[in-house]
Design an enzyme around this catalytic site. Structure first.
Site, PDB file in Angstrom:
ATOM      1  N   ASP A  32       0.976  -1.149  -0.011  1.00  0.00           N
ATOM      2  CA  ASP A  32      -0.163  -0.075   0.044  1.00  0.00           C
ATOM      3  C   ASP A  32       1.028   1.259  -0.119  1.00  0.00           C
ATOM      4  O   ASP A  32       1.598   1.565   1.149  1.00  0.00           O
ATOM      5  CB  ASP A  32      -0.977  -0.111   1.117  1.00  0.00           C
ATOM      6  CG  ASP A  32      -1.922   1.211   1.138  1.00  0.00           C
ATOM      7  OD1 ASP A  32      -2.379   1.499   0.127  1.00  0.00           O
ATOM      8  OD2 ASP A  32      -2.184   1.611   2.286  1.00  0.00           O
ATOM      9  N   GLU A  75      -1.518  -1.251  -4.853  1.00  0.00           N
ATOM     10  CA  GLU A  75      -2.702  -0.563  -5.210  1.00  0.00           C
ATOM     11  C   GLU A  75      -2.348   0.703  -6.284  1.00  0.00           C
ATOM     12  O   GLU A  75      -1.396   1.204  -6.403  1.00  0.00           O
ATOM     13  CB  GLU A  75      -3.351  -0.021  -4.027  1.00  0.00           C
ATOM     14  CG  GLU A  75      -4.642   0.814  -4.095  1.00  0.00           C
ATOM     15  CD  GLU A  75      -5.087   1.057  -2.794  1.00  0.00           C
ATOM     16  OE1 GLU A  75      -6.090   0.119  -2.073  1.00  0.00           O
ATOM     17  OE2 GLU A  75      -4.639   2.090  -2.093  1.00  0.00           O
ATOM     18  N   ASP A 111      -2.540   0.886   7.298  1.00  0.00           N
ATOM     19  CA  ASP A 111      -1.697   0.788   6.356  1.00  0.00           C
ATOM     20  C   ASP A 111      -1.320  -0.650   5.960  1.00  0.00           C
ATOM     21  O   ASP A 111      -1.271  -1.326   4.707  1.00  0.00           O
ATOM     22  CB  ASP A 111      -0.493   1.674   6.188  1.00  0.00           C
ATOM     23  CG  ASP A 111      -0.837   3.069   6.429  1.00  0.00           C
ATOM     24  OD1 ASP A 111      -1.479   3.689   5.239  1.00  0.00           O
ATOM     25  OD2 ASP A 111      -0.435   3.998   7.160  1.00  0.00           O
TER      26      ASP A 111
END
Length: 168
Positions: free
Chosen positions: A8, A67, A139
């Site tokens: 992430d 992502e 996160d």
């Protein structure tokens, strides 16, 4: 068994999560959050590169997933996130890993069942899918969700080849 790292990306905090995939069974391996250090953007990016490189060296994943960037209203913030994302793409590529990319809504829909889930829902569902995992923070939970998404959808992004090499 195939090991997947989910990433992430973030300039201040970069979440990472490692899972093992054996057939359809997912097992938590590790997760954490890298906090960039340094005064300048270059120093912060270097800090993320070094930290993520150490994570890959330690856990030796077979595939990576990240992502995709969403565009913020603030162009400068989007650009900085893009630079951190570049580091997050570079490190696994340097290690020779196939890298899958997923839209945030795809990750949420895969893990939670709806594409507009909030962070608390993602964290809850990650805990359900990886029982006993001590999750470092939001996160890291997002990174584990990205890894789970890749385990379920990653056939066309190199995960299929990693599975074939592992003999699964």
């Amino acid at each position: 068994m195939v090991r997947v790292i989910g990433i992430d990306p973030g300039l201040r905090k970069l979440g990472w999560g490692v899972i093992d995939l054996a057939g359809s069974r997912l097992t938590h391996v590790a997760n954490g959050t890298l906090t960039s250090r340094g005064e300048t953007l270059a120093e912060r990016l270097l800090s993320l590169h070094q930290g993520l490189s150490a994570v890959l060296q330690t856990y030796r994943p077979d595939a990576a997933a990240i992502e995709q960037t969403f565009v913020n209203k603030d162009g400068a913030s989007t650009l900085k996130l893009g630079q951190a994302r570049g580091v997050a793409l570079l490190v696994p590529a340097q290690a020779g890993l196939p890298v899958g990319e997923y839209a945030p809504n795809t990750v949420k829909k895969t893990v939670v069942g709806v594409g507009h889930a909030d962070k608390a829902q993602v964290l809850h569902m990650v805990r359900l899918q990886l029982p006993g995992a001590e999750i470092d923070g939001p996160d890291a939970a997002d990174a584990l969700a990205i890894a789970i998404c890749h385990a379920q959808h990653g056939g066309n992004t190199g995960l299929g080849a990693a599975i074939a090499r592992a003999g699964l």
